[in-house]
Design a protein around this motif. Structure first.
Motif: not given
Length: 413
Positions: A77-97
Motif C-alpha cells: 500500500a505504501t509503495l503503490f497508493t501514491p500512483l493515484i496522483w497520476w491516474r488521469r494520465r494512465w487511468p486504466v493501467q493504474i486501475s488494473v495495477l
C-alpha cells in the motif's frame, strides 16, 4: 417533434443562450487547473491515509500487528497508493495495477476504488468494462486469499459485484453529466455567436439602408444647389430679380436638404426604421412635383406618365419608381447639364411598371461637372433588386443615356 426549449430557442436566441449558460454554470469553475489540483490532492490523501496512519502508529511505538501478511499489505500500500496522483494520465493501467495489488493489500482498497471511478469518468465504455472486470476478478481472489470467517463466500461475491457496479454507475453518471453540461455550454455559445452575427448583419443592413436613403435624398437637393450657385457664378450681371429668384431657390433647397438630412439622422440615432416609417415617403404621385422642381432649376424635362391611376400603384413600387426618376434626373444634371431629359412611366397590374429616363449625351464634359461618388446606380440596383425588379443603364445606339427599370406591380414590403 421539437421540444418547448427548442422552440423558445428559435424564437429568442439571446434568451435561450442566457438560459443555457445558466444551466451550464451548474458546475462552477469548470475543470480549472486549481480545482483539478485540489481534487487530485484530496484523492491522494484519502488513498495514503490508511498506510500513513499505520506508519505514524509505528513511529509512536505502537504495534498494531505483528504477522507477515499485514507487513506485506502495508508495504504494498505504501509503495503503490501514491500512483493515484497520476491516474488521469494512465487511468486504466493504474486501475488494473492497483486491483492486482489489492489481492493481497487491503490497505490499497481506497486507491483501487478511486482508480476505477476515474476510469468510469474519463475512459470509453470498453476500457471501463475491462477495468471493472479486473476489479471483480481480483476481488473474488482476495476473498479466497483473505476470507472473512463470519461471511459466506457467495455473500462476499455479491458485495464485490454490487460495489463494482455502484462505482461504475457513479462514474458513468458523472461522465454523462459533464457531457451534458459541455453540450449545453457549447450550444449556448453557438446561440450567442448566432445572435451576435444576426445583430451585426442587421446593423450592416441598417447602415446600408441609411446610406442609400441619404444618397437618394441629398444628392438631388445638393445638385440643385450646385446648379443654381453655378448660374449665379457665371451670371454676376444678371438682373436683380433673377438673382433674388435664384437665391430664393437656393435657400428653399438648402432648407429642404437640411430637413431631410435631419430626418435621416433621426433614423441613425434611433437605430431602427421607426422614424423612416413615420416620415411620409414619396410615391408615384409625387413625380410631377419632382419634375417641376427640376424644371425650376432650368432643366428641360418631358414627362409622360401612362398609368391610369398613379395613386393606385402600391406604396413600395411607387416609392422605388420615384427613386429611379430622382436618380436619373440627378445624374443628368451632374453629367449632362442642359441636355433635354425624357421621363416615361408606363404599366398596369398585369405587366408591372416600367420607368425610363433618357437624356442626350453632351459632346464634351463641362468643367463645372458636379462630382459624384459613383455609387448611386449601385445603390439603385440594390433597391430595385429588393423589390424583385430589373435595372438597365448605359449609352444607347441613338446617342443618349438610358436608365430603365422594370418593377413588379405588387412588390414585397
Amino acid at each position: 417533434m421539437a421540444s418547448a426549449t427548442d422552440r423558445n430557442a428559435d424564437a429568442d436566441p439571446h434568451g435561450a443562450a442566457a438560459m443555457l449558460m445558466t444551466l451550464a454554470a451548474d458546475r462552477p469553475s469548470g475543470r480549472s487547473p486549481r480545482r483539478q489540483f485540489a481534487v487530485d490532492l484530496t484523492c491522494l490523501l484519502a488513498s495514503v491515509a490508511i498506510p500513513f496512519g499505520y506508519w505514524v502508529a509505528l513511529a509512536l511505538g505502537h504495534r498494531p500487528f505483528s504477522d507477515t501478511v499485514h507487513w506485506i499489505d502495508l508495504a504494498l500500500a505504501t509503495l503503490f497508493t501514491p500512483l493515484i496522483w497520476w491516474r488521469r494520465r494512465w487511468p486504466v493501467q493504474i486501475s488494473v495495477l492497483l486491483s492486482v495489488v489489492s489481492v493481497v493489500s487491503e490497505y490499497a482498497s481506497v486507491a483501487q476504488g478511486i482508480a476505477l471511478l476515474t476510469v468510469a469518468i474519463h475512459c470509453r465504455p470498453r476500457a471501463t468494462a475491462f477495468a471493472a472486470t479486473v476489479w471483480a476478478v481480483t476481488g473474488s481472489v482476495y476473498v479466497v486469499v483473505r476470507p472473512t470467517p463470519d461471511l459466506p463466500y457467495w455473500v462476499s461475491l455479491m458485495f464485490i459485484a454490487l460495489l463494482t457496479g455502484g462505482i461504475v454507475a457513479w462514474g458513468s453518471f458523472i461522465r454523462a453529466r459533464r457531457a451534458l453540461i459541455d453540450s449545453l455550454r457549447d450550444r449556448a455559445q453557438r446561440a450567442e455567436d448566432e445572435q451576435q452575427r444576426r445583430v451585426e448583419q442587421a446593423r450592416q443592413l441598417e447602415r446600408t439602408r441609411i446610406a442609400r436613403e441619404m444618397h437618394d435624398v441629398l444628392a438631388h437637393r445638393i445638385s440643385l444647389l450646385s446648379l443654381h450657385a453655378g448660374a449665379l457664378e457665371f451670371r454676376p450681371d444678371a438682373p436683380p430679380d433673377e438673382i433674388a429668384k435664384a437665391a430664393g431657390v437656393i435657400r428653399s433647397s438648402a432648407h429642404q436638404a437640411l430637413q431631410e438630412l435631419r430626418d435621416v439622422i433621426g433614423v441613425l440615432r434611433e437605430g431602427t426604421g421607426e422614424v423612416e416609417r413615420d416620415r411620409p415617403q414619396p410615391t408615384l404621385g409625387d413625380v410631377p412635383g419632382l419634375v417641376t422642381e427640376a424644371r425650376r432649376a432650368g432643366a428641360t424635362i418631358d414627362l409622360d406618365v401612362r398609368v391610369d391611376d398613379p395613386d393606385a400603384v402600391p406604396a413600395v413600387t411607387g416609392r422605388t419608381a420615384y427613386r429611379v426618376i430622382q436618380e436619373g434626373l440627378t445624374n443628368a444634371r451632374k453629367h449632362a447639364n442642359g441636355a433635354a431629359v425624357r421621363v416615361t412611366v408606363s404599366g398596369d397590374r398585369s405587366d408591372g411598371l416600367t420607368v425610363e429616363v433618357r437624356n442626350w449625351l453632351p459632346l464634351r464634359i463641362p468643367e463645372t461637372t458636379i462630382p459624384g461618388a459613383g455609387t448611386g446606380i449601385v445603390g439603385l440596383g440594390e433597391r430595385i433588386g429588393l423589390v424583385g425588379g430589373r435595372l438597365e443603364h448605359g449609352p444607347s445606339t441613338a446617342g443618349d443615356f438610358r436608365l430603365t427599370a422594370w418593377l413588379p406591380w405588387s412588390a414585397p414590403t
